[in-house]
Design an enzyme around this catalytic site. Structure first.
Site, short mmCIF file in Angstrom:
data_model
loop_
_atom_site.label_atom_id
_atom_site.label_comp_id
_atom_site.label_asym_id
_atom_site.label_seq_id
_atom_site.Cartn_x
_atom_site.Cartn_y
_atom_site.Cartn_z
N LYS A 65 48.40 -4.10 -6.42
CA LYS A 65 49.18 -4.15 -7.65
C LYS A 65 48.21 -4.08 -8.83
O LYS A 65 47.18 -4.77 -8.84
CB LYS A 65 49.99 -5.43 -7.73
CG LYS A 65 51.00 -5.53 -8.91
CD LYS A 65 50.39 -5.93 -10.23
CE LYS A 65 50.11 -7.40 -10.37
NZ LYS A 65 51.32 -8.17 -10.67
N ARG A 108 59.07 -12.01 -10.07
CA ARG A 108 58.19 -12.48 -9.00
C ARG A 108 57.44 -13.73 -9.43
O ARG A 108 57.28 -14.68 -8.67
CB ARG A 108 57.33 -11.33 -8.58
CG ARG A 108 55.90 -11.32 -8.34
CD ARG A 108 54.98 -11.64 -9.43
NE ARG A 108 53.62 -11.37 -8.99
CZ ARG A 108 52.57 -11.94 -9.52
NH1 ARG A 108 52.67 -12.80 -10.49
NH2 ARG A 108 51.37 -11.62 -9.08
N HIS A 135 57.68 -13.84 -23.10
CA HIS A 135 58.56 -13.03 -22.25
C HIS A 135 58.87 -13.71 -20.92
O HIS A 135 60.01 -13.68 -20.45
CB HIS A 135 57.87 -11.68 -22.02
CG HIS A 135 58.54 -10.79 -21.03
ND1 HIS A 135 59.71 -10.10 -21.30
CD2 HIS A 135 58.21 -10.47 -19.75
CE1 HIS A 135 60.05 -9.39 -20.26
NE2 HIS A 135 59.18 -9.59 -19.29
N GLN A 136 57.86 -14.37 -20.32
CA GLN A 136 58.01 -14.91 -18.97
C GLN A 136 58.87 -16.17 -18.92
O GLN A 136 59.55 -16.43 -17.92
CB GLN A 136 56.63 -15.20 -18.38
CG GLN A 136 56.65 -15.67 -16.94
CD GLN A 136 57.21 -14.62 -16.01
OE1 GLN A 136 56.79 -13.47 -16.02
NE2 GLN A 136 58.16 -15.00 -15.19
N MET A 217 51.52 -21.87 -14.45
CA MET A 217 51.78 -20.47 -14.14
C MET A 217 50.89 -19.51 -14.92
O MET A 217 50.89 -18.31 -14.65
CB MET A 217 53.25 -20.15 -14.44
CG MET A 217 54.26 -21.06 -13.77
SD MET A 217 54.12 -21.10 -11.98
CE MET A 217 54.52 -19.42 -11.56
N GLY A 218 50.14 -20.01 -15.89
CA GLY A 218 49.43 -19.10 -16.79
C GLY A 218 47.94 -18.94 -16.55
O GLY A 218 47.32 -18.03 -17.10
N ASP A 220 45.08 -17.56 -14.88
CA ASP A 220 44.73 -16.51 -13.92
C ASP A 220 43.45 -15.79 -14.33
O ASP A 220 43.28 -14.61 -14.07
CB ASP A 220 45.88 -15.51 -13.76
CG ASP A 220 46.25 -14.84 -15.08
OD1 ASP A 220 45.68 -15.20 -16.13
OD2 ASP A 220 47.12 -13.96 -15.07
N LYS A 224 40.63 -20.00 -18.54
CA LYS A 224 42.01 -20.39 -18.87
C LYS A 224 42.27 -21.82 -18.38
O LYS A 224 41.73 -22.25 -17.35
CB LYS A 224 43.01 -19.43 -18.24
CG LYS A 224 43.10 -18.09 -18.95
CD LYS A 224 44.32 -17.32 -18.48
CE LYS A 224 44.57 -16.10 -19.34
NZ LYS A 224 45.81 -15.40 -18.94
#
Length: 305
Positions: A65, A108, A135-136, A217-218, A220, A224
């Site tokens: 991906k 996802r 957006h997420q 979730m952020g 990555d 961070k």
């Protein structure tokens, strides 16, 4: 070769199929005959515009991906995120399917949050706090509302205007959203989800009550950070892929002494997960290729191809 456009995949995707794909992805990630290769992180000519390449293989599939995050898209009034998944035809060594999926990526990611919360949060969880107004965040709240009967959803962000816009959108979808100050929200939360690009903790560890579940979730990429490291000392730590989480995920900020448990082991019954009602659980989602590969498979099945 099969080609699924962004418009086609967006029309086919549902929270249900994303949930099924993500569950299979996490379980597969723990299988001995599966391979998840190191993430490649790059950037565009403007260094704030970045992209990642995630790849993997298991007995059923192989592929990669490519996802991008271009904040400069704000000036064009288009989404910051885009995504495309390539599945190999392993009999021929060629690409067998290409699936465009900016919206797939949102579903996802939300599914990963929901699966973790379903496995690790208390069954009586009713109050959700979300850090992030991009957006997420909307998709994550929708997915979480499918697995717990949420009675209060508190939206927190740097921009009060964006927070209020998200609250209005969630209320239009029939969800009980509101804005609130961070400390009050966290102290009463049953589930906390962080969906940001932060590089420092978003809240204080002392605000988290016993029994809370938290999903980061952020995080990555190197540097961070969304959660206070002090919280790791009194929590059970779960993630999608331990070695990746320590390298680019939230748990790059914890010591090697802390045990990280892959969520797939909880899902297939090899680990108990939450051991009592007062345990604090944390899930770190650094994002793994299998989430995208199995999502692409779901879309191919839904398309009848």
């Amino acid at each position: 070769m099969i080609y699924i456009t962004e418009e086609e995949s967006a029309a086919l995707v549902t929270h249900s199929c994303a949930f099924d794909a993500a569950r299979q992805a996490f379980i597969s990630a723990c299988a001995p005959d599966s391979n998840i290769f190191p993430v490649v992180i790059g950037h565009g000519s403007e260094k704030t515009n970045r992209f990642t390449v995630k790849s993997g293989s298991d007995p059923l599939l192989a592929g990669l991906k490519v996802g991008s995050y271009f904040p400069s898209n704000d000036f064009l009034d288009i989404p910051r995120h885009s995504s495309i998944t390539l599945l190999f035809d392993q009999a021929k060594g060629r690409i067998g399917a290409i699936v465009e999926g900016a919206r797939l990526n949102a579903y996802r990611t939300a599914a990963a949050d929901a699966i973790a919360a379903n496995a690790l949060s208390r069954p009586d969880a009713r109050r959700l706090v979300v850090f992030g107004t991009g957006h997420q965040a909307f998709y994550n709240v929708e997915a979480l509302a499918r697995i717990r009967p949420l009675e209060r959803i508190s939206i927190l962000g740097r921009s009060r205007h964006k927070a209020e816009d998200l609250v209005a959108k969630l209320r239009d979808a029939g969800l009980p959203a509101q804005t609130e100050d961070p400390e009050t929200a966290c102290r009463t939360a049953d589930i906390i989800t962080t969906v940001t690009a932060a590089r420092e903790p978003l809240f204080d560890a002392s605000w988290v009550k016993p029994g809370t579940h938290i999903s980061s979730m952020g995080s990555d990429g190197v540097g961070k950070q969304e959660l206070p490291p002090a919280l790791f000392e009194r929590a059970l730590l779960f993630c999608d892929l331990p070695e990746q989480s320590r390298r680019i995920g939230e748990f790059q900020h914890t010591s090697s002494d802390h045990q990280l448990v892959a969520l797939g082991k909880v899902l297939d019954g090899k680990h108990d997960g939450r051991h009592d009602q007062d345990a604090v659980t944390i899930f770190d989602s650094s994002g793994i290729s299998f989430q995208d590969l199995y999502m692409a498979i779901e879309i191919l099945h839904a398309s009848g191809r």
